[in-house]
Design a protein around this motif. Structure first.
Motif, PDB file in Angstrom:
ATOM      1  N   PRO A 155       0.814  -1.226   0.000  1.00 52.12           N
ATOM      2  CA  PRO A 155       0.000   0.000   0.000  1.00 52.12           C
ATOM      3  C   PRO A 155       0.847   1.276   0.000  1.00 52.12           C
ATOM      4  N   LEU A 156       1.945   1.278   0.751  1.00 53.25           N
ATOM      5  CA  LEU A 156       2.838   2.435   0.756  1.00 53.25           C
ATOM      6  C   LEU A 156       3.489   2.597  -0.615  1.00 53.25           C
ATOM      7  N   GLY A 157       3.918   1.487  -1.208  1.00 53.78           N
ATOM      8  CA  GLY A 157       4.526   1.538  -2.531  1.00 53.78           C
ATOM      9  C   GLY A 157       3.571   2.072  -3.579  1.00 53.78           C
ATOM     10  N   GLU A 158       2.315   1.631  -3.517  1.00 53.26           N
ATOM     11  CA  GLU A 158       1.313   2.098  -4.475  1.00 53.26           C
ATOM     12  C   GLU A 158       1.027   3.585  -4.280  1.00 53.26           C
ATOM     13  N   TYR A 159       0.970   4.013  -3.035  1.00 53.18           N
ATOM     14  CA  TYR A 159       0.734   5.427  -2.746  1.00 53.18           C
ATOM     15  C   TYR A 159       1.866   6.288  -3.316  1.00 53.18           C
ATOM     16  N   LEU A 160       3.106   5.901  -3.069  1.00 50.75           N
ATOM     17  CA  LEU A 160       4.246   6.684  -3.534  1.00 50.75           C
ATOM     18  C   LEU A 160       4.377   6.640  -5.055  1.00 50.75           C
ATOM     19  N   ALA A 161       4.044   5.504  -5.649  1.00 51.00           N
ATOM     20  CA  ALA A 161       4.054   5.407  -7.108  1.00 51.00           C
ATOM     21  C   ALA A 161       3.016   6.366  -7.695  1.00 51.00           C
ATOM     22  N   GLY A 162       1.895   6.504  -7.001  1.00 50.16           N
ATOM     23  CA  GLY A 162       0.863   7.434  -7.447  1.00 50.16           C
ATOM     24  C   GLY A 162       1.305   8.873  -7.395  1.00 50.16           C
ATOM     25  N   GLN A 163       2.356   9.149  -6.613  1.00 49.37           N
ATOM     26  CA  GLN A 163       2.906  10.502  -6.516  1.00 49.37           C
ATOM     27  C   GLN A 163       4.057  10.711  -7.504  1.00 49.37           C
ATOM     28  N   GLY A 164       4.299   9.717  -8.343  1.00 55.19           N
ATOM     29  CA  GLY A 164       5.308   9.858  -9.385  1.00 55.19           C
ATOM     30  C   GLY A 164       6.659   9.255  -9.073  1.00 55.19           C
ATOM     31  N   PHE A 165       6.769   8.507  -7.972  1.00 60.98           N
ATOM     32  CA  PHE A 165       8.057   7.930  -7.596  1.00 60.98           C
ATOM     33  C   PHE A 165       8.216   6.522  -8.159  1.00 60.98           C
ATOM     34  N   ARG A 166       9.439   6.189  -8.453  1.00 62.49           N
ATOM     35  CA  ARG A 166       9.803   4.840  -8.885  1.00 62.49           C
ATOM     36  C   ARG A 166       9.830   3.975  -7.642  1.00 62.49           C
ATOM     37  N   THR A 167       8.993   2.955  -7.564  1.00 66.95           N
ATOM     38  CA  THR A 167       8.937   2.139  -6.351  1.00 66.95           C
ATOM     39  C   THR A 167       9.129   0.663  -6.680  1.00 66.95           C
ATOM     40  N   LYS A 168       9.870   0.004  -5.802  1.00 70.03           N
ATOM     41  CA  LYS A 168      10.153  -1.422  -5.984  1.00 70.03           C
ATOM     42  C   LYS A 168      10.083  -2.109  -4.631  1.00 70.03           C
ATOM     43  N   GLY A 169       9.251  -3.114  -4.516  1.00 68.28           N
ATOM     44  CA  GLY A 169       9.145  -3.895  -3.283  1.00 68.28           C
ATOM     45  C   GLY A 169       9.653  -5.303  -3.524  1.00 68.28           C
ATOM     46  N   ILE A 170      10.660  -5.703  -2.781  1.00 66.81           N
ATOM     47  CA  ILE A 170      11.281  -7.006  -2.998  1.00 66.81           C
ATOM     48  C   ILE A 170      10.778  -8.032  -1.980  1.00 66.81           C
ATOM     49  N   ARG A 171      10.931  -9.302  -2.342  1.00 69.23           N
ATOM     50  CA  ARG A 171      10.639 -10.401  -1.412  1.00 69.23           C
ATOM     51  C   ARG A 171      11.962 -11.013  -0.991  1.00 69.23           C
ATOM     52  N   LEU A 172      12.245 -10.960   0.293  1.00 70.25           N
ATOM     53  CA  LEU A 172      13.502 -11.498   0.808  1.00 70.25           C
ATOM     54  C   LEU A 172      13.510 -13.031   0.740  1.00 70.25           C
ATOM     55  N   PRO A 173      14.679 -13.630   0.554  1.00 69.68           N
ATOM     56  CA  PRO A 173      14.776 -15.091   0.494  1.00 69.68           C
ATOM     57  C   PRO A 173      14.133 -15.749   1.719  1.00 69.68           C
ATOM     58  N   GLY A 174      13.381 -16.817   1.456  1.00 68.25           N
ATOM     59  CA  GLY A 174      12.756 -17.576   2.536  1.00 68.25           C
ATOM     60  C   GLY A 174      11.462 -16.994   3.046  1.00 68.25           C
ATOM     61  N   HIS A 175      10.996 -15.909   2.485  1.00 68.98           N
ATOM     62  CA  HIS A 175       9.783 -15.234   2.953  1.00 68.98           C
ATOM     63  C   HIS A 175       8.644 -15.366   1.939  1.00 68.98           C
ATOM     64  N   GLY A 176       7.428 -15.300   2.466  1.00 67.97           N
ATOM     65  CA  GLY A 176       6.250 -15.348   1.607  1.00 67.97           C
ATOM     66  C   GLY A 176       5.917 -16.720   1.077  1.00 67.97           C
ATOM     67  N   THR A 177       6.525 -17.739   1.659  1.00 72.86           N
ATOM     68  CA  THR A 177       6.271 -19.112   1.210  1.00 72.86           C
ATOM     69  C   THR A 177       5.838 -19.969   2.407  1.00 72.86           C
ATOM     70  N   CYS A 178       6.827 -20.533   3.101  1.00 69.48           N
ATOM     71  CA  CYS A 178       6.560 -21.344   4.290  1.00 69.48           C
ATOM     72  C   CYS A 178       7.788 -21.311   5.190  1.00 69.48           C
ATOM     73  N   PRO A 179       7.616 -21.621   6.476  1.00 70.52           N
ATOM     74  CA  PRO A 179       8.755 -21.546   7.406  1.00 70.52           C
ATOM     75  C   PRO A 179       9.948 -22.393   6.998  1.00 70.52           C
ATOM     76  N   GLU A 180       9.685 -23.543   6.360  1.00 72.30           N
ATOM     77  CA  GLU A 180      10.791 -24.418   5.959  1.00 72.30           C
ATOM     78  C   GLU A 180      11.726 -23.724   4.963  1.00 72.30           C
ATOM     79  N   ASP A 181      11.187 -22.783   4.220  1.00 74.64           N
ATOM     80  CA  ASP A 181      11.979 -22.072   3.216  1.00 74.64           C
ATOM     81  C   ASP A 181      13.037 -21.175   3.860  1.00 74.64           C
ATOM     82  N   MET A 182      12.830 -20.809   5.123  1.00 75.20           N
ATOM     83  CA  MET A 182      13.768 -19.927   5.804  1.00 75.20           C
ATOM     84  C   MET A 182      14.988 -20.656   6.363  1.00 75.20           C
TER      85      MET A 182
END
Length: 257
Positions: free
Chosen positions: A35-62
């Motif tokens: 949501p913060l990235g979308e808000y700032l992009a709406g203000q004309g900024f280049r925004t990039k949100g990354i997914r860190l290794p082992g995150h957004g999947t399952c605990p075993e991935d960490m």
């Protein structure tokens, strides 16, 4: 390969102003920052949100991920944005803020924003090396108590590998030692109601940063994930003002040169 949760996918929006790298927290995902990235992009900024290794999947991935893996992932994203010839601002929530501080001491970063970032943690977490001798995971919640709609929208880990908590501690200690070396503009945000990262971290970071351009914003209605909390509008506006002022200063410096 572990499947990435639909709510944990990275985001990447074009923009003509500064390039903003948004980094999520420990066991979190880009869901926290979108949501913060979308808000700032709406203000004309280049925004990039990354997914860190082992995150957004399952605990075993960490299990196989290290502090260096997380930091290298962020460094690669900074290099990618810097190649676009825009000033790069790093900003992160929780561990993402800790990583942002470490990046802030490096040459390619123009400014830094931290949100509920730890440079010290509750003493219990320092027992992780001992706990790792007896068990592999620490359970943090019961998924049965989570609203199914919330689980569908965002990835939720019910347990954390203890070895990963040890890696987090490494980052926290490194960031604490790095604070006096940071001399770029900084915005530090923390919530007085944060029950995950001691609220005193905000004042600690602000006091010890080497930067002469630094501001501390304390909010009083949100929990730890302030990017989606009650104070989010105030935070979004503060971040926008901060990066806008930086852009104006950068442009003025470019003209004078």
């Amino acid at each position: 390969m572990f499947e990435v949760h639909s709510g944990a996918k990275p985001f990447d929006y074009p923009g003509r102003h500064a390039a903003l790298l948004l980094i999520h927290g420990f066991t979190g995902s880009p869901y926290e920052m979108r949501p913060l990235g979308e808000y700032l992009a709406g203000q004309g900024f280049r925004t990039k949100g990354i997914r860190l290794p082992g995150h957004g999947t399952c605990p075993e991935d960490m299990l196989s991920c290290t502090a260096q893996d997380w930091l290298n992932c962020c460094r690669a994203a900074v290099r990618e944005l810097a190649a676009e010839q825009l000033p790069v601002v790093v900003m992160g929530l929780s561990m993402g803020g800790t990583l942002s501080l470490l990046l802030a001491a490096e040459a390619e970063v123009a400014a830094v924003v931290t949100m509920c970032a730890p440079v010290y943690l509750n003493w219990v977490l320092h027992l992780a090396p001992i706990a790792s001798l007896f068990k592999r995971y620490h359970r943090i919640l019961d998924l049965k108590t989570i609203d199914p709609a919330i689980k569908d929208a965002r990835p939720v880990y019910d347990r954390v590998p203890i070895c990963s908590a040890i890696e987090l501690l490494k980052l926290v200690r490194s960031a604490k030692a790095t604070l006096p070396l940071i001399n770029i503009p900084a915005l530090i945000i923390h919530s007085s109601l944060d029950e995950t990262v001691p609220p005193g971290n905000g004042h600690f970071i602000h006091k010890r940063l080497g930067s002469s351009q630094k501001k501390l914003l304390t909010v009083n209605r949100s929990g730890h994930v302030v990017t989606r909390g009650v104070d989010k509008d105030e935070i979004y506006k503060a971040v926008h003002q901060f990066v806008s002022d930086l852009t104006i200063s950068t442009q003025a410096a470019s003209v004078s040169n």
